[in-house]
Design a protein around this motif. Structure first.
Motif, PDB file in Angstrom:
ATOM      1  N   THR A 186      -6.760   6.225   4.943  1.00 33.48           N
ATOM      2  CA  THR A 186      -5.898   5.410   4.085  1.00 33.48           C
ATOM      3  C   THR A 186      -4.752   6.269   3.566  1.00 33.48           C
ATOM      4  N   ILE A 187      -3.545   5.720   3.589  1.00 35.46           N
ATOM      5  CA  ILE A 187      -2.362   6.441   3.117  1.00 35.46           C
ATOM      6  C   ILE A 187      -1.722   5.646   1.987  1.00 35.46           C
ATOM      7  N   LYS A 188      -1.550   6.294   0.848  1.00 36.29           N
ATOM      8  CA  LYS A 188      -0.896   5.664  -0.296  1.00 36.29           C
ATOM      9  C   LYS A 188       0.424   6.369  -0.567  1.00 36.29           C
ATOM     10  N   ILE A 189       1.431   5.558  -0.878  1.00 35.41           N
ATOM     11  CA  ILE A 189       2.775   6.083  -1.155  1.00 35.41           C
ATOM     12  C   ILE A 189       3.123   5.762  -2.605  1.00 35.41           C
ATOM     13  N   PHE A 190       3.471   6.801  -3.372  1.00 41.19           N
ATOM     14  CA  PHE A 190       3.732   6.662  -4.805  1.00 41.19           C
ATOM     15  C   PHE A 190       5.200   6.923  -5.118  1.00 41.19           C
ATOM     16  N   ASP A 191       5.745   6.163  -6.089  1.00 42.57           N
ATOM     17  CA  ASP A 191       7.103   6.459  -6.557  1.00 42.57           C
ATOM     18  C   ASP A 191       7.025   7.510  -7.655  1.00 42.57           C
ATOM     19  N   ASP A 192       8.184   7.848  -8.258  1.00 45.10           N
ATOM     20  CA  ASP A 192       8.209   8.931  -9.242  1.00 45.10           C
ATOM     21  C   ASP A 192       7.511   8.584 -10.547  1.00 45.10           C
TER      22      ASP A 192
ATOM     23  N   ALA B 291      -9.158  10.499   4.102  1.00 49.68           N
ATOM     24  CA  ALA B 291      -9.900  10.197   5.322  1.00 49.68           C
ATOM     25  C   ALA B 291     -11.391  10.407   5.067  1.00 49.68           C
ATOM     26  N   VAL B 292     -12.211   9.525   5.615  1.00 47.26           N
ATOM     27  CA  VAL B 292     -13.661   9.637   5.456  1.00 47.26           C
ATOM     28  C   VAL B 292     -14.332   9.496   6.811  1.00 47.26           C
ATOM     29  N   GLY B 293     -15.533  10.091   6.898  1.00 44.37           N
ATOM     30  CA  GLY B 293     -16.303  10.012   8.131  1.00 44.37           C
ATOM     31  C   GLY B 293     -17.202   8.794   8.148  1.00 44.37           C
ATOM     32  N   SER B 294     -18.089   8.776   9.133  1.00 38.57           N
ATOM     33  CA  SER B 294     -18.966   7.616   9.308  1.00 38.57           C
ATOM     34  C   SER B 294     -19.920   7.415   8.143  1.00 38.57           C
TER      35      SER B 294
END
Length: 235
Positions: A129-135, A177-180
């Motif tokens: 999962t990728i999260k994008i944050f502002d300032d 990132a996570v595994g099984s």
């Protein structure tokens, strides 16, 4: 003689400003000579001052003075080295640099004017999962990332969850990132951006990439930007 040595604090040679230490030493030595001549004038003729102790005190002052002189030379060398490093770094302006870091710089051109970021996974993941944050720390976009081990380029179009282009600025990226078995997997990010300016602070050289000052020592690669009309593209 001991009272003279105790009464006068001899400035050290480690750290601090050498010029200030030299001025302080001069004042201390003047005070020392004043006290010394006064003591010589009123010393007991039957118990004269120990000449060995007197010599040791003078040698001590001489050693301190030599130490301060060496510090002055060292400061000059460090200043010259800092200047040379900065002068060389000026040649990086307009070039693309790669550094460790998880952020994206969005320029005045919006989605068409963005730095490039890649992320790496230590091993295969079941979910990324990728999260994008502002300032302000608010999440403006959440993406599903690659799960294969290795490096992957961040595929963000510079728009928020509503499809609206985000304003120019610096956006922090968080890769999870996570595994099984839902165990966390190590990640690392790299950012590529164009150097806009060079500055120095406390003897260190920094590269300005869209409002972020990156220490020169954090740069891991420098590349010439692709010429206009080149078929090379970046997502």
């Amino acid at each position: 003689m001991n009272e003279i040595s105790n009464a006068l604090g001899v400035p050290g040679t480690g750290g601090g400003d050498a010029a200030a230490s030299k001025d302080s030493l001069g004042e201390t030595f003047d005070d020392f000579l004043t006290l010394l001549t006064t003591q010589l004038q009123y010393q007991d003729p039957l118990s004269p001052m120990d000449s060995t102790q007197f010599t040791e005190q003078l040698v001590h002052f001489t050693n301190v003075e030599q130490g301060i002189a060496q510090n002055e030379k060292l400061e000059e060398l460090l200043a010259q080295n800092s200047f040379n490093t900065t002068a060389q770094a000026v040649g990086f302006i307009g070039k693309e640099v790669e550094m460790f870091g998880e952020f994206v710089v969005v320029g005045d051109g919006g989605p068409d004017d963005m730095s490039v970021m890649s992320y790496g996974l230590a091993r295969d993941a079941s979910e990324t999962t990728i999260k994008i944050f502002d300032d302000s720390g608010e999440v403006v976009r959440e993406l599903i990332g690659k799960t294969a081990a290795g490096a992957h380029e961040l595929n963000w179009d510079g728009r928020d969850e509503n499809g609206i282009a985000v304003p120019p600025g610096i956006y922090a990226i968080e890769v999870e990132a996570v595994g099984s078995n839902d165990e966390p997997i190590g990640t690392a990010g790299r950012t590529e951006a164009v150097v806009q300016a060079v500055s120095t602070n406390n003897g260190r050289t920094f590269l300005d990439i869209g409002g972020i000052d990156i220490p020169l020592e954090d740069v891991i690669a420098i590349r010439q930007q692709p010429e206009e009309g080149s078929t090379e593209t970046a997502n």
